[in-house]
Write an enzyme that holds these catalytic residues in place. Structure first.
Site, short mmCIF file in Angstrom:
data_model
loop_
_atom_site.label_atom_id
_atom_site.label_comp_id
_atom_site.label_asym_id
_atom_site.label_seq_id
_atom_site.Cartn_x
_atom_site.Cartn_y
_atom_site.Cartn_z
N PHE A 1 45.67 98.78 23.84
CA PHE A 1 45.03 97.55 23.40
C PHE A 1 44.69 97.55 21.90
O PHE A 1 44.21 96.54 21.38
CB PHE A 1 43.74 97.30 24.19
CG PHE A 1 42.71 98.39 24.06
CD1 PHE A 1 41.86 98.45 22.96
CD2 PHE A 1 42.60 99.37 25.03
CE1 PHE A 1 40.91 99.45 22.85
CE2 PHE A 1 41.66 100.38 24.92
CZ PHE A 1 40.81 100.43 23.81
N LYS B 1 31.12 89.12 17.39
CA LYS B 1 32.54 89.09 17.10
C LYS B 1 33.02 87.67 16.72
O LYS B 1 32.32 86.68 16.97
CB LYS B 1 33.31 89.66 18.29
CG LYS B 1 32.95 91.14 18.51
CD LYS B 1 33.75 91.79 19.62
CE LYS B 1 33.37 93.26 19.78
NZ LYS B 1 34.13 93.95 20.84
N HIS C 1 29.55 93.89 19.99
CA HIS C 1 29.76 95.33 19.88
C HIS C 1 28.42 96.04 19.79
O HIS C 1 27.46 95.52 19.21
CB HIS C 1 30.57 95.65 18.62
CG HIS C 1 30.63 97.11 18.29
ND1 HIS C 1 31.54 97.98 18.86
CD2 HIS C 1 29.87 97.87 17.45
CE1 HIS C 1 31.34 99.19 18.38
NE2 HIS C 1 30.33 99.16 17.53
N ARG D 1 27.51 90.15 27.41
CA ARG D 1 28.97 90.07 27.51
C ARG D 1 29.41 89.18 28.68
O ARG D 1 30.44 88.51 28.60
CB ARG D 1 29.57 91.47 27.64
CG ARG D 1 29.57 92.22 26.31
CD ARG D 1 29.98 93.65 26.47
NE ARG D 1 30.14 94.32 25.17
CZ ARG D 1 30.02 95.64 24.99
NH1 ARG D 1 29.75 96.42 26.04
NH2 ARG D 1 30.19 96.17 23.80
N ASN E 1 35.14 90.53 24.31
CA ASN E 1 33.87 90.75 25.02
C ASN E 1 32.65 90.38 24.18
O ASN E 1 31.54 90.79 24.46
CB ASN E 1 33.77 92.20 25.50
CG ASN E 1 33.79 93.20 24.36
OD1 ASN E 1 33.87 92.83 23.19
ND2 ASN E 1 33.72 94.48 24.70
#
Length: 211
Positions: free
Chosen positions: A66, A20, A127, A114, A124
């Site tokens: 979220f 990410k 993915h 994570r 986190n």
């Protein structure tokens, strides 16, 4: 009488992994962990998604509290998408990732990725696809040119061609006849690349490398 048996089919499962935006600078470090964990990185690309494309990718999360923060986070900078392959790739990658909530991961799975790289319950770090159906959909989203095994044969192959290939090819050949280019093979190849109906419209970072 000797009966010839077909060679055994070895199926290697694939899953989608995403590094990410907030930890893209740790890419080499994470890739090293992935390779040492028995995965093969089949394909990799670096890209920058718009909030709209993040919404499409996380469509199953739509409507949750979220969701707006998730799409904002995932579109905040370049990310790295990878197709990982190995036996039971989906479950092994999920195990390596740890719980989706980083705070929980730090308490219950401190050695998970994570727990090490994540920040909070939203950021986190990485993915992973939840199951086979999700992996197939997500890989097609990020890598539309990928062919999934098993390759269809017989009637299944004919149905696939009639549904997905023939309509696009006919449009291309019709355009080719109207254009009459000097090199029809190169022209048609370029046309098919530009008009691939399965290609998602992704916003690339101009400086992002793609492999």
């Amino acid at each position: 009488m000797q009966i010839s048996m077909p060679p055994p089919q070895i199926y290697v499962e694939k899953t989608l992994a995403i590094i990410k935006p907030d930890i893209v600078d740790k890419e080499e470090e994470i890739q090293d962990i992935i390779l040492r964990s028995g995965f093969t990185i089949v394909q990799r690309r670096k890209l920058h998604l718009s909030p709209e494309h993040c919404s499409n990718f996380y469509v199953e999360q739509y409507g949750k509290m979220f969701f707006p923060n998730l799409t904002a986070y995932m579109s905040s900078g370049p990310l790295v998408a990878m197709i990982l392959a190995r036996h039971k790739a989906i479950s092994y990658w999920k195990e390596l990732l740890g719980p989706s909530n980083t705070l929980v991961a730090k308490e219950t799975h401190p050695d998970s990725l994570r727990a090490i790289y994540g920040t909070d319950d939203l950021r986190n770090a990485l993915h992973g696809s939840n199951d086979f159906a999700a992996a197939e959909r997500e890989i097609r989203f990020m890598f539309p040119e990928v062919i999934f095994e098993p390759i269809p044969v017989g009637q299944a192959a004919k149905d696939y061609l009639n549904l997905y290939v023939t309509p696009t090819l006919l449009k291309g050949l019709t355009a080719l006849c109207k254009e009459k280019p000097a090199d029809p093979f190169i022209w048609l190849a370029d046309w098919l690349l530009k008009n691939n109906p399965n290609k998602p419209k992704l916003c690339h970072n101009p400086t992002a490398e793609e492999l």
